[in-house]
Design a protein around this motif. Structure first.
Motif, PDB file in Angstrom:
ATOM      1  N   PHE A   1      -6.943 -61.434  65.726  1.00 54.38           N
ATOM      2  CA  PHE A   1      -7.546 -60.253  65.017  1.00 54.38           C
ATOM      3  C   PHE A   1      -8.810 -60.132  65.769  1.00 54.38           C
ATOM      4  CE2 PHE A   1      -4.791 -62.372  61.871  1.00 54.38           C
ATOM      5  CZ  PHE A   1      -4.131 -61.243  61.107  1.00 54.38           C
TER       6      PHE A   1
ATOM      7  N   ALA B   1      -8.529 -59.265  55.540  1.00 54.60           N
ATOM      8  CA  ALA B   1      -9.693 -58.923  55.846  1.00 54.60           C
ATOM      9  C   ALA B   1      -9.960 -57.879  56.912  1.00 54.60           C
ATOM     10  CB  ALA B   1     -10.446 -60.201  56.515  1.00 54.60           C
ATOM     11  N   ALA B   2      -9.014 -57.923  57.832  1.00 56.54           N
ATOM     12  CA  ALA B   2      -9.117 -56.918  58.723  1.00 56.54           C
ATOM     13  C   ALA B   2      -8.680 -55.492  58.179  1.00 56.54           C
ATOM     14  CB  ALA B   2      -7.930 -57.085  59.804  1.00 56.54           C
TER      15      ALA B   2
ATOM     16  N   LYS C   1     -10.780 -57.814  66.599  1.00 58.64           N
ATOM     17  CA  LYS C   1     -11.881 -56.875  65.955  1.00 58.64           C
ATOM     18  C   LYS C   1     -12.601 -57.513  64.765  1.00 58.64           C
ATOM     19  CE  LYS C   1     -10.241 -52.831  68.335  1.00 58.64           C
ATOM     20  NZ  LYS C   1      -9.803 -51.540  68.091  1.00 58.64           N
ATOM     21  N   LEU C   2     -11.641 -58.446  64.215  1.00 60.99           N
ATOM     22  CA  LEU C   2     -12.148 -59.004  62.946  1.00 60.99           C
ATOM     23  C   LEU C   2     -13.534 -59.757  62.904  1.00 60.99           C
ATOM     24  CD1 LEU C   2     -11.734 -59.671  59.765  1.00 60.99           C
ATOM     25  CD2 LEU C   2     -10.413 -61.693  60.739  1.00 60.99           C
ATOM     26  N   GLU C   3     -14.540 -59.332  62.201  1.00 60.15           N
ATOM     27  CA  GLU C   3     -16.042 -60.066  61.991  1.00 60.15           C
ATOM     28  C   GLU C   3     -15.869 -61.331  61.343  1.00 60.15           C
ATOM     29  OE1 GLU C   3     -20.397 -59.815  60.232  1.00 60.15           O
ATOM     30  OE2 GLU C   3     -18.959 -57.974  60.090  1.00 60.15           O
TER      31      GLU C   3
ATOM     32  N   TYR D   1      -7.959 -66.647  64.260  1.00 56.71           N
ATOM     33  CA  TYR D   1      -8.308 -65.338  64.116  1.00 56.71           C
ATOM     34  C   TYR D   1      -8.669 -64.439  65.159  1.00 56.71           C
ATOM     35  CZ  TYR D   1      -7.706 -67.099  59.132  1.00 56.71           C
ATOM     36  OH  TYR D   1      -7.194 -67.500  58.021  1.00 56.71           O
TER      37      TYR D   1
ATOM     38  N   GLY E   1      -6.022 -63.155  57.535  1.00 54.53           N
ATOM     39  CA  GLY E   1      -6.721 -62.487  58.424  1.00 54.53           C
ATOM     40  C   GLY E   1      -6.508 -60.949  58.166  1.00 54.53           C
TER      41      GLY E   1
END
Length: 134
Positions: free
Chosen positions: A126, A107-108, A128-130, A122, A104
């Motif tokens: 996280f 990616a972030a 704000k992670l798409e 996730y 995660g």
């Protein structure tokens, strides 16, 4: 062409022909692979390797022409550690291993969407992670 980090659970769905997830995960991989560069990191590679006896077989299952291999950024290691501590302090069980937080965080930090079917953790750590979920 945007990058998308692929979580090991998606790859394992396809490689093990999972009866519940195979079709959705395979279709999502194929669809995204047509328009995006699919990325894996050493953590994903290690998690998937458990089902293989030889590195050559694993490399054939994760071909370079379909999956770009990317190292983990140092910033991701820091973020993963902080998120893991927050998780443990909130009473999180040890069943959520630190490698999930590395994935995660990778990616972030890189600003990549994450293809996974483990959206709950996730989204919590996280936010704000798409996420792309099959």
């Amino acid at each position: 062409m945007a990058d998308i980090l692929v979580d090991s659970n998606i790859l394992l769905d396809v490689l093990t022909n999972d009866p519940h997830w195979f079709e959705r995960s395979a279709a999502t991989l194929a669809r995204l692979g047509a328009d995006h560069e699919l990325v894996i990191n050493p953590i994903v590679y290690a998690e998937v390797s458990v089902g293989f006896d030889r590195i050559e077989d694993l490399d054939a299952a994760l071909p370079d022409e379909f999956f770009r291999r990317e190292a983990l950024p140092w910033e991701a290691a820091f973020l993963a550690g902080k998120c893991f501590v927050k998780y443990r302090r909130a009473g999180g069980a040890r069943r959520a291993p630190l490698p999930d937080f590395y994935i995660g965080a990778h990616a972030a930090v890189r600003g990549m969407p994450l293809l996974t079917r483990d959206a709950g953790r996730y989204r919590t750590y996280f936010p704000k992670l798409e996420l792309v979920v099959p």
